[in-house]
Design a protein around this motif. Structure first.
Motif, PDB file in Angstrom:
ATOM      1  N   UNK A 268       0.869  -1.182   0.000  1.00 33.18           N
ATOM      2  CA  UNK A 268       0.000   0.000   0.000  1.00 33.18           C
ATOM      3  C   UNK A 268       0.902   1.226   0.000  1.00 33.18           C
ATOM      4  N   UNK A 269       0.366   2.375  -0.374  1.00 34.23           N
ATOM      5  CA  UNK A 269       1.168   3.599  -0.335  1.00 34.23           C
ATOM      6  C   UNK A 269       1.747   3.777   1.060  1.00 34.23           C
ATOM      7  N   UNK A 270       3.028   4.049   1.108  1.00 38.14           N
ATOM      8  CA  UNK A 270       3.711   4.207   2.375  1.00 38.14           C
ATOM      9  C   UNK A 270       4.394   2.940   2.871  1.00 38.14           C
ATOM     10  N   UNK A 271       4.112   1.796   2.230  1.00 39.13           N
ATOM     11  CA  UNK A 271       4.764   0.546   2.626  1.00 39.13           C
ATOM     12  C   UNK A 271       6.273   0.700   2.462  1.00 39.13           C
ATOM     13  N   UNK A 272       7.005   0.160   3.442  1.00 42.75           N
ATOM     14  CA  UNK A 272       8.468   0.238   3.400  1.00 42.75           C
ATOM     15  C   UNK A 272       9.029  -0.876   4.282  1.00 42.75           C
ATOM     16  N   UNK A 273       9.902  -1.702   3.685  1.00 45.65           N
ATOM     17  CA  UNK A 273      10.508  -2.795   4.458  1.00 45.65           C
ATOM     18  C   UNK A 273      11.849  -3.183   3.844  1.00 45.65           C
ATOM     19  N   UNK A 274      12.794  -3.506   4.708  1.00 42.13           N
ATOM     20  CA  UNK A 274      14.126  -3.922   4.278  1.00 42.13           C
ATOM     21  C   UNK A 274      14.202  -5.446   4.293  1.00 42.13           C
ATOM     22  N   UNK A 275      14.810  -6.006   3.258  1.00 41.40           N
ATOM     23  CA  UNK A 275      15.021  -7.445   3.134  1.00 41.40           C
ATOM     24  C   UNK A 275      16.503  -7.694   2.849  1.00 41.40           C
TER      25      UNK A 275
ATOM     26  N   UNK B 237       9.600  -0.445  -1.335  1.00 45.93           N
ATOM     27  CA  UNK B 237       8.689   0.615  -0.903  1.00 45.93           C
ATOM     28  C   UNK B 237       7.658   0.889  -1.970  1.00 45.93           C
ATOM     29  N   UNK B 238       6.551   1.473  -1.537  1.00 50.04           N
ATOM     30  CA  UNK B 238       5.455   1.817  -2.442  1.00 50.04           C
ATOM     31  C   UNK B 238       5.206   3.312  -2.335  1.00 50.04           C
ATOM     32  N   UNK B 239       5.227   3.982  -3.494  1.00 50.69           N
ATOM     33  CA  UNK B 239       4.966   5.421  -3.562  1.00 50.69           C
ATOM     34  C   UNK B 239       4.004   5.686  -4.706  1.00 50.69           C
ATOM     35  N   UNK B 240       2.937   6.369  -4.402  1.00 51.66           N
ATOM     36  CA  UNK B 240       1.920   6.728  -5.391  1.00 51.66           C
ATOM     37  C   UNK B 240       1.461   5.515  -6.199  1.00 51.66           C
ATOM     38  N   UNK B 241       1.215   4.408  -5.477  1.00 47.28           N
ATOM     39  CA  UNK B 241       0.682   3.207  -6.100  1.00 47.28           C
ATOM     40  C   UNK B 241       1.679   2.371  -6.874  1.00 47.28           C
ATOM     41  N   UNK B 242       2.937   2.738  -6.850  1.00 51.05           N
ATOM     42  CA  UNK B 242       3.964   2.013  -7.605  1.00 51.05           C
ATOM     43  C   UNK B 242       5.007   1.442  -6.649  1.00 51.05           C
ATOM     44  N   UNK B 243       5.401   0.182  -6.873  1.00 57.84           N
ATOM     45  CA  UNK B 243       6.390  -0.478  -6.032  1.00 57.84           C
ATOM     46  C   UNK B 243       7.788  -0.275  -6.599  1.00 57.84           C
ATOM     47  N   UNK B 244       8.738  -0.079  -5.698  1.00 65.79           N
ATOM     48  CA  UNK B 244      10.140   0.123  -6.064  1.00 65.79           C
ATOM     49  C   UNK B 244      11.004  -0.767  -5.193  1.00 65.79           C
ATOM     50  N   UNK B 245      12.068  -1.300  -5.774  1.00 64.10           N
ATOM     51  CA  UNK B 245      13.035  -2.096  -5.033  1.00 64.10           C
ATOM     52  C   UNK B 245      14.415  -1.515  -5.312  1.00 64.10           C
ATOM     53  N   UNK B 246      15.113  -1.126  -4.246  1.00 63.14           N
ATOM     54  CA  UNK B 246      16.423  -0.513  -4.404  1.00 63.14           C
ATOM     55  C   UNK B 246      17.348  -0.928  -3.283  1.00 63.14           C
TER      56      UNK B 246
ATOM     57  N   UNK C 234      14.911   4.885   6.431  1.00 61.30           N
ATOM     58  CA  UNK C 234      14.309   5.976   7.189  1.00 61.30           C
ATOM     59  C   UNK C 234      14.220   7.281   6.411  1.00 61.30           C
ATOM     60  N   UNK C 235      14.544   7.226   5.125  1.00 58.67           N
ATOM     61  CA  UNK C 235      14.498   8.429   4.287  1.00 58.67           C
ATOM     62  C   UNK C 235      13.065   8.940   4.165  1.00 58.67           C
ATOM     63  N   UNK C 236      12.918  10.241   3.944  1.00 65.13           N
ATOM     64  CA  UNK C 236      11.579  10.802   3.751  1.00 65.13           C
ATOM     65  C   UNK C 236      11.156  10.623   2.301  1.00 65.13           C
ATOM     66  N   UNK C 237       9.869  10.517   2.120  1.00 61.57           N
ATOM     67  CA  UNK C 237       9.297  10.296   0.808  1.00 61.57           C
ATOM     68  C   UNK C 237       8.260  11.364   0.542  1.00 61.57           C
ATOM     69  N   UNK C 238       8.412  12.048  -0.584  1.00 64.43           N
ATOM     70  CA  UNK C 238       7.444  13.048  -1.014  1.00 64.43           C
ATOM     71  C   UNK C 238       7.108  12.755  -2.463  1.00 64.43           C
ATOM     72  N   UNK C 239       5.903  12.239  -2.687  1.00 63.33           N
ATOM     73  CA  UNK C 239       5.566  11.792  -4.039  1.00 63.33           C
ATOM     74  C   UNK C 239       6.479  10.644  -4.398  1.00 63.33           C
ATOM     75  N   UNK C 240       7.207  10.811  -5.488  1.00 63.88           N
ATOM     76  CA  UNK C 240       8.181   9.793  -5.894  1.00 63.88           C
ATOM     77  C   UNK C 240       9.603  10.303  -5.734  1.00 63.88           C
ATOM     78  N   UNK C 241       9.807  11.181  -4.767  1.00 64.49           N
ATOM     79  CA  UNK C 241      11.141  11.690  -4.448  1.00 64.49           C
ATOM     80  C   UNK C 241      11.534  11.185  -3.068  1.00 64.49           C
ATOM     81  N   UNK C 242      12.677  10.517  -3.003  1.00 68.08           N
ATOM     82  CA  UNK C 242      13.206   9.978  -1.766  1.00 68.08           C
ATOM     83  C   UNK C 242      14.355  10.868  -1.307  1.00 68.08           C
ATOM     84  N   UNK C 243      14.294  11.326  -0.059  1.00 70.62           N
ATOM     85  CA  UNK C 243      15.306  12.241   0.483  1.00 70.62           C
ATOM     86  C   UNK C 243      16.077  11.554   1.601  1.00 70.62           C
ATOM     87  N   UNK C 244      17.384  11.373   1.386  1.00 71.67           N
ATOM     88  CA  UNK C 244      18.250  10.741   2.376  1.00 71.67           C
ATOM     89  C   UNK C 244      18.286  11.593   3.635  1.00 71.67           C
TER      90      UNK C 244
END
Length: 99
Positions: free
Chosen positions: A12-19, A29-38, A51-61
């Motif tokens: 869901x939007x806001x999902x975030x987990x480390x593996x 992580x999921x941002x604006x309905x899209x999943x990303x793996x990095x 623990x980075x902040x997320x605004x839209x699809x911008x991740x801020x360290x």
């Protein structure tokens, strides 16, 4: 070989987990309905990104404020390498990564 990370119904939007995959920490992580793996590591100076902040699809360290575009992986406000992004794979009701 497919390595399952999470069930699709849990994303869901806001999902975030480390593996830990292939001896590397990755961040799903999921941002604006899209999943990303990095890789869970800022390419600027190696800080963890879970623990980075997320605004839209911008991740801020959180360590130095470097911002990254999740769609392209490129740094937006600094001269440094882009995010190491991994391709997501799907198998049934799971999202994961092919090794």
């Amino acid at each position: 070989m497919f390595v399952a990370l999470e069930r699709l119904l849990n994303l869901h939007d806001g999902y975030r987990r480390v593996f830990r995959v292939a001896q590397r920490d990755v961040l799903l992580l999921v941002a604006e309905g899209r999943s990303f793996l990095l890789e869970n590591r800022c390419p600027h100076q190696g800080a963890a990104l879970h623990g980075a902040t997320l605004s839209g699809r911008t991740l801020r360290c959180g360590r130095h404020g470097v911002e990254f575009d999740l769609d392209s992986g490129r740094a937006l406000n600094a001269v440094c390498p882009g995010l190491l992004r991994l391709e997501l794979a799907y198998d049934g009701d799971h999202v994961g990564v092919d090794l």
